[in-house]
Design a protein around this motif. Sequence first.
Motif: not given
Length: 364
Positions: A9, A14, A61-62, A65, A69, A350, A353-354, A356-357
Amino acid sequence: MEGNKKKKLDATLLVLVILLVLTGLVLLYSTSTYNGRVKFHDPAYYFKKQLFATALGFLVLYVVAGIDYHIVARFATPLYLISILLSLAVLLFGDEYNGSKRWLSLGPLSFQPSEFAKVAVILFLAYHISKYKGKMTSIWFMASVMLAVLPIVGLVGTNNLSTAIIILGIGVILIFVSNPKYMQFIGIGGAGIAFITVFLSLESYRLERLAVWRDPESYDKGFQTIQGLYAIGSGGIFGKGLGSSLQKLGFVPEAQNDMIFSIICEETGLIGAILLMLIFGFLIWRLMVIATHAPDLLGSLIASGIMGHMAIQVILNIAVVTNTIPNTGITLPFVSYGGTSVLFLLGEMGLALAVSRYEKQEFL
């Protein structure tokens, strides 16, 4: 041919989120000690509640993420329908504070469904635009997207015009990202101005806000705006120092809420205000980078919707505090007091960030 490559991520996003949250907690504590002591005999009252909501938000968020998605987006329609039902419940059973009915109570807990509505709208529009975009002409596509959000805009806007404006703004941004043709937005802009004009004229208090904005010294309700401007002006370049604000001592009502930026300017000066805006700017930039490198239209739209939400809300809050636009009762993300707000904002981070993975990967 294109495929999706999984990666770690986005660490930059973050770090920016953590920096903004920690900065917000420090500024909130400094701003809210007086009101906490007077109302609850505890200078840290608002800080402790915000800290609890923030800890819960990082847990959300954790979890979010770590989820694909695409799986989250499958629940977009049910989540949107739930947001409509919750917004309707606010009108029927909501709690009223300071003249605004925006809260629902569940036992000892209360929350603002309008914060949930923002996330639900982002997911709903991103999912349906990515799914149906190729099946409609541009005009019908744009019209269907805007019509889809009108129910929640109408319900939320009844008691919370600022959130209604944010939701409309998110819709316009997502349409543009998926179909960037500039001329078509002249029509959208005209329709949006007409809608807001009609909406404002339905309630006399909204027209009164326009009058107060134009000449705050002539109205009792302009007191908050005037005191906020005093706070901004008295801060100078370097400010009076954290905890040294005079305007937060009852002169700016509920200083820890919508008007917190004025106290930040008073205590940290122009330098502190610019640094805070730079953090917001970097956060919005990073969301744009994630949207640009998303592997598909769905991911790009989710990140763009979150970016649009953050940008609109920050700009509106600062514009209200500086009396650039009429007062709309909008909070500063991650900084103003509000457990529901920080919880769902961290949930949105979150989601970003998901996205962005995953990144695009081209195969020759």
